[in-house]
Design an enzyme around this catalytic site. Sequence first.
Site, mmCIF file in Angstrom:
data_model
loop_
_atom_site.group_PDB
_atom_site.id
_atom_site.type_symbol
_atom_site.label_atom_id
_atom_site.label_comp_id
_atom_site.label_asym_id
_atom_site.label_seq_id
_atom_site.Cartn_x
_atom_site.Cartn_y
_atom_site.Cartn_z
ATOM 1 N N THR A 188 0.839 -1.187 0.000
ATOM 2 C CA THR A 188 0.000 0.000 0.000
ATOM 3 C C THR A 188 0.880 1.244 0.000
ATOM 4 O O THR A 188 2.041 1.188 0.385
ATOM 5 C CB THR A 188 -0.916 -0.023 1.249
ATOM 6 O OG1 THR A 188 -1.621 -1.257 1.272
ATOM 7 C CG2 THR A 188 -1.904 1.111 1.272
ATOM 8 N N GLU A 208 -2.806 -4.346 -2.965
ATOM 9 C CA GLU A 208 -2.983 -5.453 -2.020
ATOM 10 C C GLU A 208 -1.743 -6.271 -1.752
ATOM 11 O O GLU A 208 -1.541 -6.700 -0.631
ATOM 12 C CB GLU A 208 -4.138 -6.372 -2.452
ATOM 13 C CG GLU A 208 -4.698 -7.233 -1.347
ATOM 14 C CD GLU A 208 -3.897 -8.514 -1.103
ATOM 15 O OE1 GLU A 208 -3.996 -9.038 0.014
ATOM 16 O OE2 GLU A 208 -3.195 -8.990 -2.006
#
Length: 368
Positions: A188, A208
């Site tokens: 992230t 992700e």
Amino acid sequence: MKAGDFLKNEAYADTLSRIAGEGAAVFYDGEIAQGIVDTVQNAEGNPGVLALRDLANYEVKARPAICATYRAHDVCGMGPPSSGALTVGQILGMLDNYDLATLGADNPESWRLIGDASRLAFADRGRYMADSDFVPMPTEGLVDPAYLAERAQLLDTDAALIEVAPGTPAFDHAILWADDESLELPSTSHISIVDKMGNALSMTTTIENGFGSRLMAPGGFLLNNELTDFSFRTHVDGVPIANRVEPGKRPRSSMSPTIVLKDGAPVLVVGSPGGSRIIGYTAKTIIAHLDWGMDVQAAIDMPHLVNRFGTYDVEEGTSATEFTEPLTALGFEVNARALTSGLHAVSISETGLKGGADPRREGIAIGE
């Protein structure tokens, strides 16, 4: 490739130019969309079923912010299907009943309270939080001060909670959900911005996992791996899981871009990457700033202690490991590990702006 080489992604540059010139619709229909679909359907070893109509039917959703009260501040962030604002808000809402400022940052009792408040919040997260377009959620009930004060009473003990369970927030829908099971891997990015006009932005984005799904579309960008943020188990003993996979549903995330306000004006803009530990990183930084008087850089630098599901993770190679013995004595299972957050924050006060960037990852605080 070697260090110092330049990598040019001309396909991605062309994609961005087309979006800039033709609008976002060009991404969801036509050549770019077809390239995404072809990449998914022809993936080696694990082809997917994404179709052009899936992209054409996609709609951006504007959802109301979620706010919780902490130390006479409003702590606001993204609503469902992100679990970040709700879970950060629950942690802080429970701790609002305890005097962390007097206890101090070096007191194991502070971390007992923070750790078990986090566990209680994660229990609610696993039971209730998902895409509210698909499942009824007790969103207001989860951050209701009366409910959080009731949950905070569970922390009034001398040792770690032996076990935690979801609570029963005010809920106008009677269905009972089962607890979630999802991977939620960390890959992230986050930025925090305040401009000269006083506009504040906290933005977290994710694919992700490292390199997402490892699939590169012809348009020069990686495809995400967000399906693993769903629970791949749909039911437990016949009881449905709120965050189960369903067509058109958005997966639950832990992204916690947060703006803290005092009397309606922003005083802190903060967020982090880091998978489900994002929630703990963000809550810790807010506590360090508001309760322990640290400036944003010191609050970010402060070693991490994060508890989600029972095991207390302490940041290896830092002074956080000094809490291993006292937290163990309080009844926690403690694990020293790398906790590579990527916090970025800006504080806003009468004396101006101060930025902080996490030394654990790349990043810099800059301004004029």
